[in-house]
Every structure is written in C-alpha cells, then in structure tokens.
Write a protein that holds these residues in place. Structure first.
Motif, PDB file in Angstrom:
ATOM      1  N   PHE A 111      -7.969 111.139   4.612  1.00 20.75           N
ATOM      2  CA  PHE A 111      -8.899 110.770   3.418  1.00 20.75           C
ATOM      3  C   PHE A 111     -10.166 110.222   4.189  1.00 20.75           C
ATOM      4  N   LEU A 112     -11.385 111.212   3.259  1.00 21.18           N
ATOM      5  CA  LEU A 112     -12.675 111.190   2.997  1.00 21.18           C
ATOM      6  C   LEU A 112     -13.550 109.443   2.669  1.00 21.18           C
ATOM      7  N   ARG A 113     -14.157 109.049   3.176  1.00 20.90           N
ATOM      8  CA  ARG A 113     -14.633 108.055   2.623  1.00 20.90           C
ATOM      9  C   ARG A 113     -15.730 108.118   2.032  1.00 20.90           C
ATOM     10  N   PRO A 114     -16.433 107.117   1.330  1.00 21.45           N
ATOM     11  CA  PRO A 114     -18.027 107.903   0.670  1.00 21.45           C
ATOM     12  C   PRO A 114     -18.665 108.118   1.507  1.00 21.45           C
ATOM     13  N   SER A 115     -19.669 108.928   0.835  1.00 20.30           N
ATOM     14  CA  SER A 115     -21.084 109.370   1.461  1.00 20.30           C
ATOM     15  C   SER A 115     -20.280 110.702   2.884  1.00 20.30           C
TER      16      SER A 115
ATOM     17  N   SER B  65      -4.799 123.709  13.026  1.00 25.16           N
ATOM     18  CA  SER B  65      -5.497 122.439  11.785  1.00 25.16           C
ATOM     19  C   SER B  65      -6.606 121.761  12.913  1.00 25.16           C
ATOM     20  N   PHE B  66      -7.746 122.956  12.592  1.00 26.01           N
ATOM     21  CA  PHE B  66      -9.094 122.386  13.119  1.00 26.01           C
ATOM     22  C   PHE B  66     -10.065 121.710  11.661  1.00 26.01           C
ATOM     23  N   PHE B  67     -10.909 121.148  11.930  1.00 25.38           N
ATOM     24  CA  PHE B  67     -11.883 120.497  11.738  1.00 25.38           C
ATOM     25  C   PHE B  67     -12.753 119.593  11.662  1.00 25.38           C
ATOM     26  N   SER B  68     -14.061 119.429  10.814  1.00 27.29           N
ATOM     27  CA  SER B  68     -15.328 118.474  12.140  1.00 27.29           C
ATOM     28  C   SER B  68     -15.625 117.306  10.246  1.00 27.29           C
ATOM     29  N   LEU B  69     -15.638 116.625  11.425  1.00 26.80           N
ATOM     30  CA  LEU B  69     -16.742 115.512  10.404  1.00 26.80           C
ATOM     31  C   LEU B  69     -18.141 115.658  10.423  1.00 26.80           C
ATOM     32  N   ILE B  70     -18.543 115.842   9.371  1.00 35.03           N
ATOM     33  CA  ILE B  70     -20.254 115.984   9.787  1.00 35.03           C
ATOM     34  C   ILE B  70     -21.087 114.900   9.395  1.00 35.03           C
ATOM     35  N   LYS B  71     -20.545 114.292   8.587  1.00 38.39           N
ATOM     36  CA  LYS B  71     -21.157 112.323   8.669  1.00 38.39           C
ATOM     37  C   LYS B  71     -19.661 111.838   7.617  1.00 38.39           C
ATOM     38  N   GLY B  72     -20.527 110.283   7.726  1.00 37.20           N
ATOM     39  CA  GLY B  72     -19.579 109.761   6.973  1.00 37.20           C
ATOM     40  C   GLY B  72     -18.085 109.226   7.867  1.00 37.20           C
ATOM     41  N   GLY B  73     -17.023 108.865   7.324  1.00 30.90           N
ATOM     42  CA  GLY B  73     -15.657 108.275   7.712  1.00 30.90           C
ATOM     43  C   GLY B  73     -14.405 109.274   7.114  1.00 30.90           C
ATOM     44  N   MET B  74     -13.326 109.020   8.344  1.00 33.74           N
ATOM     45  CA  MET B  74     -12.454 109.790   7.711  1.00 33.74           C
ATOM     46  C   MET B  74     -11.474 109.079   7.774  1.00 33.74           C
ATOM     47  N   ARG B  75      -9.865 109.828   7.424  1.00 33.87           N
ATOM     48  CA  ARG B  75      -8.869 108.656   8.491  1.00 33.87           C
ATOM     49  C   ARG B  75      -7.827 110.415   8.095  1.00 33.87           C
ATOM     50  N   PHE B  76      -7.463 110.125   9.338  1.00 35.17           N
ATOM     51  CA  PHE B  76      -6.013 111.640   9.341  1.00 35.17           C
ATOM     52  C   PHE B  76      -4.952 111.213  10.287  1.00 35.17           C
ATOM     53  N   VAL B  77      -3.841 111.836   9.661  1.00 39.76           N
ATOM     54  CA  VAL B  77      -2.405 111.867   9.742  1.00 39.76           C
ATOM     55  C   VAL B  77      -1.892 113.097   9.673  1.00 39.76           C
ATOM     56  N   THR B  78      -1.953 113.442  11.048  1.00 45.63           N
ATOM     57  CA  THR B  78      -1.698 115.258  11.742  1.00 45.63           C
ATOM     58  C   THR B  78       0.301 115.082  11.000  1.00 45.63           C
TER      59      THR B  78
ATOM     60  N   ILE C 167     -12.191 115.573  18.783  1.00 46.40           N
ATOM     61  CA  ILE C 167     -10.841 114.573  18.522  1.00 46.40           C
ATOM     62  C   ILE C 167      -9.655 115.550  18.980  1.00 46.40           C
ATOM     63  N   GLY C 168      -9.114 114.943  19.602  1.00 46.77           N
ATOM     64  CA  GLY C 168      -7.333 115.929  20.029  1.00 46.77           C
ATOM     65  C   GLY C 168      -6.744 115.102  20.178  1.00 46.77           C
ATOM     66  N   ILE C 169      -5.380 115.356  19.605  1.00 50.23           N
ATOM     67  CA  ILE C 169      -4.620 114.054  19.086  1.00 50.23           C
ATOM     68  C   ILE C 169      -3.234 114.564  20.261  1.00 50.23           C
ATOM     69  N   ARG C 170      -2.618 113.570  19.845  1.00 51.20           N
ATOM     70  CA  ARG C 170      -0.864 113.068  20.266  1.00 51.20           C
ATOM     71  C   ARG C 170       0.098 112.709  19.880  1.00 51.20           C
ATOM     72  N   GLY C 171      -0.022 113.727  18.251  1.00 44.82           N
ATOM     73  CA  GLY C 171       1.035 112.497  17.289  1.00 44.82           C
ATOM     74  C   GLY C 171       0.282 111.532  16.541  1.00 44.82           C
ATOM     75  N   THR C 172      -0.017 111.755  15.814  1.00 48.34           N
ATOM     76  CA  THR C 172      -1.220 110.738  15.356  1.00 48.34           C
ATOM     77  C   THR C 172      -1.786 110.322  14.362  1.00 48.34           C
ATOM     78  N   ASP C 173      -2.078 108.865  13.799  1.00 50.21           N
ATOM     79  CA  ASP C 173      -3.117 108.385  12.670  1.00 50.21           C
ATOM     80  C   ASP C 173      -3.917 107.824  13.302  1.00 50.21           C
ATOM     81  N   ALA C 174      -5.150 108.035  13.089  1.00 52.18           N
ATOM     82  CA  ALA C 174      -6.349 107.875  13.203  1.00 52.18           C
ATOM     83  C   ALA C 174      -7.349 107.926  12.583  1.00 52.18           C
ATOM     84  N   ALA C 175      -8.814 106.939  12.529  1.00 55.16           N
ATOM     85  CA  ALA C 175      -9.610 107.178  11.638  1.00 55.16           C
ATOM     86  C   ALA C 175     -10.788 107.516  12.697  1.00 55.16           C
ATOM     87  N   LEU C 176     -11.702 107.897  12.020  1.00 60.19           N
ATOM     88  CA  LEU C 176     -13.426 107.953  12.489  1.00 60.19           C
ATOM     89  C   LEU C 176     -14.437 107.370  11.850  1.00 60.19           C
ATOM     90  N   GLN C 177     -14.948 107.666  11.929  1.00 56.92           N
ATOM     91  CA  GLN C 177     -16.323 106.724  11.447  1.00 56.92           C
ATOM     92  C   GLN C 177     -17.257 107.179  12.009  1.00 56.92           C
TER      93      GLN C 177
END
Length: 172
Positions: free
Chosen positions: A30-34, A54-67, A87-97
């Motif tokens: 889920f990607l937030r505004p801006s 599954s390698f991603f980059s959050l360059i700016k803004g916010g996101m929530r991910f479910v692996t 951010i590395g995971i261990r079976g995850t649902d997390a959000a970044l801002q």
C-alpha cells in the motif's frame, strides 16, 4: 488498475492519492500519498530456483507491505531499501514512513511492525523490531527502538494492502 508492474518500475503517487500493488507470490504493498516506490527486482519461481527475490526501494513517502511466499520461503530474498537504512524481514506485515521537513514527526525513517519482525540496518548498526513495536533512523543514522505510540504510522492511516479500506487520514 489492472496494469502489470515489472522489475525496474517506479511508481509515484500524487498528493491525496494512494496505490495498492498485489504481487503474484501473494505479497502486497500500500503506497501513501506523495510516495515514490521502485521495484528493484522481483522474480517468483514458485520456489524452484534460489534466484527468487522481492527487492524494493522506498525513495520518499510511506508504505505498508505484507510479504508473500518469496519472503516466507527465504527471508533474505525480501528487502526494502530507503535513503537511510535497509529493512529485512522475518515473516512480516510492516509500515514505513520517511519524514522530511513537512512531517508531524521527527525527520528520518519511521518503522512500525504490525505482524512478524523486521531488522532495520545500515552502517550505523541494526535494530530488530517485533510485532507491535517501532524503530527509527534519524539524522544521526543509527537505527534504534522507538515508542510505537509516538509513531506517525497507525493502522488507520496505513491500511492493510489486502483489505478494501482506504486511508482514514492522509497526513504523514
């Protein structure tokens, strides 16, 4: 809606808008505004090859991910890079801002773990964050534990990417 997203694609959301991305391994974002988000590499082989990623980059803004299954089969095959930490995971649902000058919270990377566990790391160190807890990487570049109640992230403004809910408040 319904468009494919290939490795190398950059997705930008405008102010007041958001995007939901579903990957064929069952993972979702889920990607937030801006927000500016890039799919650095995505390869789902159904577990048949060790090249899955599954390698991603959050360059700016916010996101929530479910692996999805890739992250479940091989935790090292899923990561999110940001300007200040990975951010590395261990079976995850997390959000970044990523908060910058116009944010209601201190400048830096804010992490909230909803389920599972993440490790936030860079040259300044690492911090492991379990479900219900938060982490922060500020201008000093040191990943550290943070108070989840002080986080700019909540499940209301970062809805589950697998639900039909929309963001209740688009303020970062």
């Amino acid at each position: 809606k319904g468009s494919g997203v290939e490795s190398g694609a950059t997705i930008n959301t405008a102010p007041g808008s958001f995007a939901k991305i579903k990957f064929n391994d069952g993972g979702s974002v889920f990607l937030r505004p801006s927000t500016r988000f890039r799919v650095d590499a995505f390869e789902d082989t159904g577990g048949k090859k060790k090249t899955e990623k599954s390698f991603f980059s959050l360059i700016k803004g916010g996101m929530r991910f479910v692996t999805g299954l890739i992250g479940k089969r091989n935790r090292g095959a899923y990561r999110v890079n940001t300007p200040t930490a990975t951010i590395g995971i261990r079976g995850t649902d997390a959000a970044l801002q990523i908060c910058q000058n116009n944010c209601i919270a201190p400048n830096g990377l804010h992490v909230l773990v909803i389920d599972g566990e993440v490790v936030t790391f860079n040259g300044g160190g690492e911090v492991v964050t379990p479900a219900g807890q938060a982490a922060f990487v500020g201008v000093d570049g040191v990943p550290q534990e943070a108070d989840p109640d002080s986080s700019p992230i909540s499940e209301q403004n970062f809805p589950d990417p697998d639900s039909d809910a929309v963001a209740a408040d688009c303020t970062p």
